[in-house]
Scaffold this active site. Structure first.
Site, mmCIF file in Angstrom:
data_model
loop_
_atom_site.group_PDB
_atom_site.id
_atom_site.type_symbol
_atom_site.label_atom_id
_atom_site.label_comp_id
_atom_site.label_asym_id
_atom_site.label_seq_id
_atom_site.Cartn_x
_atom_site.Cartn_y
_atom_site.Cartn_z
ATOM 1 C CG HIS A 194 -1.827 1.119 1.376
ATOM 2 N ND1 HIS A 194 -1.759 2.029 2.399
ATOM 3 C CD2 HIS A 194 -2.872 1.505 0.595
ATOM 4 C CE1 HIS A 194 -2.733 2.907 2.273
ATOM 5 N NE2 HIS A 194 -3.413 2.621 1.184
ATOM 6 C CD GLU A 218 -3.215 2.261 -3.034
ATOM 7 O OE1 GLU A 218 -4.189 3.019 -3.133
ATOM 8 O OE2 GLU A 218 -2.188 2.583 -2.376
ATOM 9 C CG ASP A 260 -2.790 7.023 -3.233
ATOM 10 O OD1 ASP A 260 -3.898 6.484 -3.255
ATOM 11 O OD2 ASP A 260 -1.922 6.784 -2.360
ATOM 12 C CG HIS A 288 -2.923 9.565 0.253
ATOM 13 N ND1 HIS A 288 -3.742 10.378 1.004
ATOM 14 C CD2 HIS A 288 -3.585 8.381 0.132
ATOM 15 C CE1 HIS A 288 -4.838 9.714 1.335
ATOM 16 N NE2 HIS A 288 -4.773 8.500 0.821
ATOM 17 C CD GLU A 331 -7.362 5.796 -3.981
ATOM 18 O OE1 GLU A 331 -6.589 5.254 -3.164
ATOM 19 O OE2 GLU A 331 -8.242 6.611 -3.642
HETATM 20 O O1 G3P Z 1 -6.766 1.971 -2.538
HETATM 21 C C1 G3P Z 1 -6.922 1.576 -1.222
HETATM 22 C C2 G3P Z 1 -6.638 2.679 -0.272
HETATM 23 O O2 G3P Z 1 -5.396 3.210 -0.594
HETATM 24 C C3 G3P Z 1 -7.676 3.759 -0.247
HETATM 25 O O3 G3P Z 1 -7.487 4.688 0.749
HETATM 26 O O4 G3P Z 1 -6.777 6.852 1.658
HETATM 27 O O5 G3P Z 1 -5.169 4.987 1.612
HETATM 28 O O6 G3P Z 1 -5.826 6.122 -0.486
HETATM 29 P P1 G3P Z 1 -6.261 5.706 0.879
HETATM 30 CA CA CA Z 2 -4.802 4.798 -2.105
#
Ligand code: G3P
Ligand code: CA
Length: 239
Positions: free
Chosen positions: A7, A34, A36, A49, A109
């Site tokens: 993540h 993952e 952003d 993020h 994302e």
């Molecule tokens: O994509 C899963 C997760 O990353 C979503 O929440 O706030 O960590 O981007 P966040």
């Molecule tokens: Ca995310």
């Protein structure tokens, strides 16, 4: 066995969403990463993020108000400042250069919850196609209109609806919108919810799974991928 996704990269041990966190995740052998994505003032896809750089960088201001050159002046080492030198905000292009010849799956994302960045879907998909990564990508967003736009542009690329609450018939809703994956907050999952999603034909990729007991429990429930800050813990438990 659930797949293991890092993540924001290996963000439990390295600064989130940096090339260092991504390369360390690749090094330990994760199945996926993952990250952003936002868009700069001069239309560069960058990996960070928040809309504002202040939490993760040594500065402040909105990503969309700065050029990539301006953003490059900051250190994005949030939580690890001074530990691993200076870590810049990466571009999506830099990231693709890292993973293009690996088997790593990338969950991009699209952060269109606050600012929609009208061209972000097209630009992201153009770059995925340029690197021929279509089969190793999952596009996700809390903004489900973004995901529908992605489906229009690139029906061949896998996509997921993010949600952080207990949605009724999440699987049915996802499948009816021609979306392949549910990306729920792990706290909103029970065996019945998992079964509903699988019955609808959806893949379940859940976040943010950091604790050993959650890793074991969610994997036993049949969740397809666990997205967490400590992929090393998931490797220890699941492999
Ligand atoms: O994509 C899963 C997760 O990353 C979503 O929440 O706030 O960590 O981007 P966040
Ligand atoms: Ca995310």
């Amino acid at each position: 066995m659930s797949k293991i996704f890092a993540h924001r990269g290996f963000s439990g041990k390295y600064p989130e969403n940096t090339m260092l966190a991504f390369s360390k995740a690749v090094e330990i052998g994760v199945d996926g990463i993952e990250l952003d994505v936002h868009l700069t003032k001069d239309n560069v896809l960058v990996i960070i993020h928040d809309e504002d750089i202040r939490r993760t960088c040594n500065g402040q201001g909105l990503v969309r108000d700065m050029t990539y050159e301006e953003l490059s002046a900051f250190d994005a080492s949030a939580g690890f400042r001074g530990v691993y030198g200076v870590n810049k905000i990466p571009t999506l292009r830099e990231y693709f250069e890292l993973v293009k010849d690996t088997d790593v799956i990338t969950n991009i994302e699209l952060k269109t919850g606050i600012f929609e960045y009208p061209t972000i879907e097209q630009k992201t998909i153009d770059m995925i196609r340029e690197f021929h990564l279509e089969e190793k990508i999952i596009l996700s967003s809390f903004n489900h209109y973004t995901i529908l736009r992605c489906a229009q542009i690139a029906p061949e690329i896998k996509r997921g609806f993010l949600c952080e609450s207990w949605l009724i018939n999440y699987g049915k809703y996802t499948a009816e919108n021609n979306v392949q994956c549910c990306h729920p907050l792990h706290l909103s999952l029970s065996q019945a919810v998992v079964d509903e999603m699988h019955t609808a034909g959806c893949e379940i990729n859940t976040w943010t799974v950091n604790e050993y007991e959650d890793i074991e429990r969610l994997s036993a429930m049949g969740v397809d991928a666990l997205i967490g800050n400590f992929p090393d813990r998931m490797i220890e438990k699941l492999r």
